[in-house]
Design an enzyme around this catalytic site. Structure first.
Site, PDB file in Angstrom:
ATOM      1  N   SER A 144      -2.472   4.629  50.970  1.00  0.00           N
ATOM      2  CA  SER A 144      -1.205   5.271  51.315  1.00  0.00           C
ATOM      3  C   SER A 144      -1.466   6.321  52.385  1.00  0.00           C
ATOM      4  O   SER A 144      -2.335   7.180  52.216  1.00  0.00           O
ATOM      5  CB  SER A 144      -0.639   5.910  50.038  1.00  0.00           C
ATOM      6  OG  SER A 144       0.574   6.565  50.286  1.00  0.00           O
ATOM      7  N   LYS A 170       0.101   1.394  53.534  1.00  0.00           N
ATOM      8  CA  LYS A 170       1.440   1.925  53.203  1.00  0.00           C
ATOM      9  C   LYS A 170       1.658   3.191  54.014  1.00  0.00           C
ATOM     10  O   LYS A 170       0.816   4.092  54.000  1.00  0.00           O
ATOM     11  CB  LYS A 170       1.500   2.203  51.712  1.00  0.00           C
ATOM     12  CG  LYS A 170       2.595   3.159  51.246  1.00  0.00           C
ATOM     13  CD  LYS A 170       2.753   3.063  49.730  1.00  0.00           C
ATOM     14  CE  LYS A 170       3.130   4.390  49.101  1.00  0.00           C
ATOM     15  NZ  LYS A 170       3.217   4.276  47.623  1.00  0.00           N
ATOM     16  N   LYS A 172       4.170   6.448  54.838  1.00  0.00           N
ATOM     17  CA  LYS A 172       5.292   7.256  54.363  1.00  0.00           C
ATOM     18  C   LYS A 172       6.281   7.415  55.513  1.00  0.00           C
ATOM     19  O   LYS A 172       5.867   7.657  56.663  1.00  0.00           O
ATOM     20  CB  LYS A 172       4.780   8.630  53.919  1.00  0.00           C
ATOM     21  CG  LYS A 172       3.853   8.567  52.711  1.00  0.00           C
ATOM     22  CD  LYS A 172       4.622   8.230  51.447  1.00  0.00           C
ATOM     23  CE  LYS A 172       3.740   8.386  50.221  1.00  0.00           C
ATOM     24  NZ  LYS A 172       4.472   8.106  48.973  1.00  0.00           N
ATOM     25  N   ASP A 197       7.109   3.626  52.492  1.00  0.00           N
ATOM     26  CA  ASP A 197       7.585   4.349  51.297  1.00  0.00           C
ATOM     27  C   ASP A 197       8.414   5.543  51.755  1.00  0.00           C
ATOM     28  O   ASP A 197       7.901   6.447  52.416  1.00  0.00           O
ATOM     29  CB  ASP A 197       6.384   4.815  50.458  1.00  0.00           C
ATOM     30  CG  ASP A 197       6.797   5.440  49.133  1.00  0.00           C
ATOM     31  OD1 ASP A 197       8.015   5.534  48.853  1.00  0.00           O
ATOM     32  OD2 ASP A 197       5.898   5.842  48.359  1.00  0.00           O
ATOM     33  N   GLU A 222       9.635   0.807  49.915  1.00  0.00           N
ATOM     34  CA  GLU A 222       9.577   1.484  48.612  1.00  0.00           C
ATOM     35  C   GLU A 222      10.569   2.635  48.549  1.00  0.00           C
ATOM     36  O   GLU A 222      10.619   3.482  49.447  1.00  0.00           O
ATOM     37  CB  GLU A 222       8.136   1.978  48.398  1.00  0.00           C
ATOM     38  CG  GLU A 222       7.851   2.537  47.018  1.00  0.00           C
ATOM     39  CD  GLU A 222       6.378   2.924  46.839  1.00  0.00           C
ATOM     40  OE1 GLU A 222       5.512   2.408  47.580  1.00  0.00           O
ATOM     41  OE2 GLU A 222       6.102   3.755  45.957  1.00  0.00           O
ATOM     42  N   ASP A 247      10.182   2.813  42.780  1.00  0.00           N
ATOM     43  CA  ASP A 247       9.123   3.669  42.244  1.00  0.00           C
ATOM     44  C   ASP A 247       9.806   4.716  41.354  1.00  0.00           C
ATOM     45  O   ASP A 247       9.991   4.488  40.141  1.00  0.00           O
ATOM     46  CB  ASP A 247       8.353   4.291  43.426  1.00  0.00           C
ATOM     47  CG  ASP A 247       7.339   5.360  43.039  1.00  0.00           C
ATOM     48  OD1 ASP A 247       7.262   5.725  41.858  1.00  0.00           O
ATOM     49  OD2 ASP A 247       6.606   5.861  43.922  1.00  0.00           O
ATOM     50  N   LYS A 271       3.755   3.115  37.836  1.00  0.00           N
ATOM     51  CA  LYS A 271       2.801   4.217  37.691  1.00  0.00           C
ATOM     52  C   LYS A 271       2.768   4.589  36.217  1.00  0.00           C
ATOM     53  O   LYS A 271       3.779   5.042  35.677  1.00  0.00           O
ATOM     54  CB  LYS A 271       3.264   5.435  38.494  1.00  0.00           C
ATOM     55  CG  LYS A 271       3.183   5.265  39.986  1.00  0.00           C
ATOM     56  CD  LYS A 271       3.656   6.517  40.697  1.00  0.00           C
ATOM     57  CE  LYS A 271       3.639   6.303  42.185  1.00  0.00           C
ATOM     58  NZ  LYS A 271       4.259   7.425  42.909  1.00  0.00           N
ATOM     59  N   GLY A 299      -0.066   5.135  42.445  1.00  0.00           N
ATOM     60  CA  GLY A 299      -0.957   6.253  42.142  1.00  0.00           C
ATOM     61  C   GLY A 299      -0.261   7.580  42.344  1.00  0.00           C
ATOM     62  O   GLY A 299       0.796   7.657  42.979  1.00  0.00           O
TER      63      GLY A 299
HETATM   64  O1  OSB Z   1       5.447   7.801  46.146  1.00  0.00           O
HETATM   65  O2  OSB Z   1       3.837   6.535  45.678  1.00  0.00           O
HETATM   66  C1  OSB Z   1       4.270   7.667  45.876  1.00  0.00           C
HETATM   67  C2  OSB Z   1       1.377  10.174  45.732  1.00  0.00           C
HETATM   68  C3  OSB Z   1       1.961  11.216  45.058  1.00  0.00           C
HETATM   69  C4  OSB Z   1       3.278  11.120  44.705  1.00  0.00           C
HETATM   70  C5  OSB Z   1       4.016   9.979  45.024  1.00  0.00           C
HETATM   71  C6  OSB Z   1       3.418   8.910  45.680  1.00  0.00           C
HETATM   72  C7  OSB Z   1       2.087   9.033  46.070  1.00  0.00           C
HETATM   73  C8  OSB Z   1       1.392   8.014  46.861  1.00  0.00           C
HETATM   74  C9  OSB Z   1      -0.121   8.021  46.850  1.00  0.00           C
HETATM   75  O3  OSB Z   1       1.964   7.248  47.607  1.00  0.00           O
HETATM   76  C10 OSB Z   1      -0.734   7.026  45.976  1.00  0.00           C
HETATM   77  C11 OSB Z   1      -2.193   7.330  45.718  1.00  0.00           C
HETATM   78  O4  OSB Z   1      -3.021   6.923  46.541  1.00  0.00           O
HETATM   79  O5  OSB Z   1      -2.504   7.953  44.681  1.00  0.00           O
HETATM   80 MG    MG Z   2       6.291   5.833  46.068  1.00  0.00          MG
END
Ligand code: OSB
Ligand code: MG
Length: 378
Positions: A144, A170, A172, A197, A222, A247, A271, A299
């Site tokens: 990510s 991925k 953001k 995402d 996402e 999510d 998650k 995660g």
């Molecule tokens: O939206 O998936 C998410 C991390 C913290 C809070 C929300 C998200 C995330 C990640 C990172 O996208 C995922 C990871 O590598 O732990």
């Molecule tokens: Mg997410």
């Protein structure tokens, strides 16, 4: 039989990320969490509550996971003999909310029961279920990438991740950092498995803008809309070619049923911490399997304790898409468990030793712990 819970210890762990993850709601390098240790009959179980310092991703924070566990959840378990992990859910059933606080406590109990059975967490999660395949020995993972200062900086970090061996990227996004970015990335990397995402940064009025992503062959989009919404997503999905993945909106298996029934998404990011633990994560997984919908394990920037548990969950048969479970060095210079590394084929091995299967580095844990409290029977 069963396991008697003797002592529950909360550790406030504070480590800084190697690289902060900037999302549509922000992102800091300092990443505190609550680690749960349970001592019982000569065994020690570990779990993690990966809520952040601020209520950005969810309403929970590192402090709420601490207080709710200390004052309400842990006292329900300490001194009690548990017959199975299901007893945790039964005993906490009278309380509302606080899924990440529950998840950390429940994870430590999973670790205890799996150790007592002499099985890895992955094998233990499979036990008594009618799954078509045994747990995977390793799982496909992706990485990510947070919001960067510009497109060139994004290319640089993608290049680095691809060179490290990640096969799914991925990014953001947020309004103003979406179509132009994704189009440039797709043009430069025509074949990479790419997903975006939004962390709830859009509204239904943005559907025409999000539809501009249609030609980019995204693996998924996402959580474009509100964190607590399913219905509006069901109005958005028919307007897009990109499959929507939920999510934040999916709190439990009933939400997953609802989302599939109304056509709000085609994929779910499961998650364990968000859905109150590994038990419910498996329930959500089962709903996805029953609907023939692909799923993957997300995660929360966990330490190795949460990462080991997420890997065990990702070994379930329905998790067919790469998870947000990157190698330790993407998060921490020095973790509180043994480190996880990326295999040459873009996978990470699922721990196969009994229980959590990732040894705790007690010296490192001591060094990054800023508070500790033990809950004993009355
Ligand atoms: O939206 O998936 C998410 C991390 C913290 C809070 C929300 C998200 C995330 C990640 C990172 O996208 C995922 C990871 O590598 O732990
Ligand atoms: Mg997410």
């Amino acid at each position: 039989m069963g396991i008697k819970i003797e002592r529950i210890t909360l550790h406030r762990v504070e480590m800084s990320l190697v690289e902060k993850l900037v999302t549509s709601f922000g992102g800091e390098a300092l990443r505190p969490c609550t680690v749960v240790q349970i001592d019982a009959e000569g065994l020690t179980g570990w779990g993690e509550c990966p809520a952040d310092a601020t209520p950005g991703y969810s309403y929970e924070t590192v402090n709420t996971t601490w207080v709710v566990n200390r004052d309400h959840f842990a006292p329900e378990l300490v001194g009690q003999r548990l017959e199975s992990v299901a007893d945790v859910r039964a005993r906490l059933g009278k309380f509302r909310g606080h899924p990440m606080a529950r998840a950390g406590l429940e994870a430590a109990v999973w670790d205890l029961f799996a150790q007592a059975a002499g099985k890895s967490l992955a094998a233990y999660l499979h036990e008594g279920r009618c799954y078509p395949t045994p747990p995977r020995a390793n799982v496909n993972v992706g990485v990510s990438i947070g919001i960067q200062p510009g497109i060139e900086a994004t290319f640089a970090i993608i290049d680095k991740r691809l060179a490290e061996g990640y096969r799914r990227i991925k990014l953001k996004i947020r309004p103003g950092w979406d179509v132009e970015l994704a189009s440039a990335v797709r043009a430069r990397y025509p074949d990479v498995a790419l997903m975006l995402d939004a962390n709830s940064a859009y509204t239904l009025d943005d559907a025409p803008q999000l539809a501009k992503l249609d030609p980019l062959n995204l693996l998924m989009l996402e959580q474009p809309l509100w964190h607590d919404d399913i219905w509006q997503h069901s109005k958005l999905q028919p307007q897009l070619k990109s499959p929507i993945c939920l999510d934040e909106s999916i709190r439990h298996a009933r939400d997953a049923e609802f989302a599939f029934e109304v056509g709000a998404c085609k994929i779910i990011n499961v998650k364990p911490a968000r859905v109150s633990g590994m038990w419910e994560a498996r329930e959500v997984h089962d709903v996805c399997l029953a609907h023939g919908a692909p799923a993957w394990v997300g995660g929360m920037l966990e330490t190795g304790i949460g990462r080991a548990a997420n890997l065990a969950v990702a070994a379930l048969p329905g998790f067919t898409l790469p998870g947000d479970i990157s190698a330790t060095n993407r998060y921490w210079e020095h973790d509180i468990t043994e480190h996880f590394t990326l295999n040459a084929d873009g996978t990470i091995d699922v721990p196969n030793k009994p229980g959590l299967g990732a040894a705790i580095d007690r010296d490192r844990l001591e060094a990054v712990t800023t508070a500790r409290e033990t809950i004993l029977p009355e």
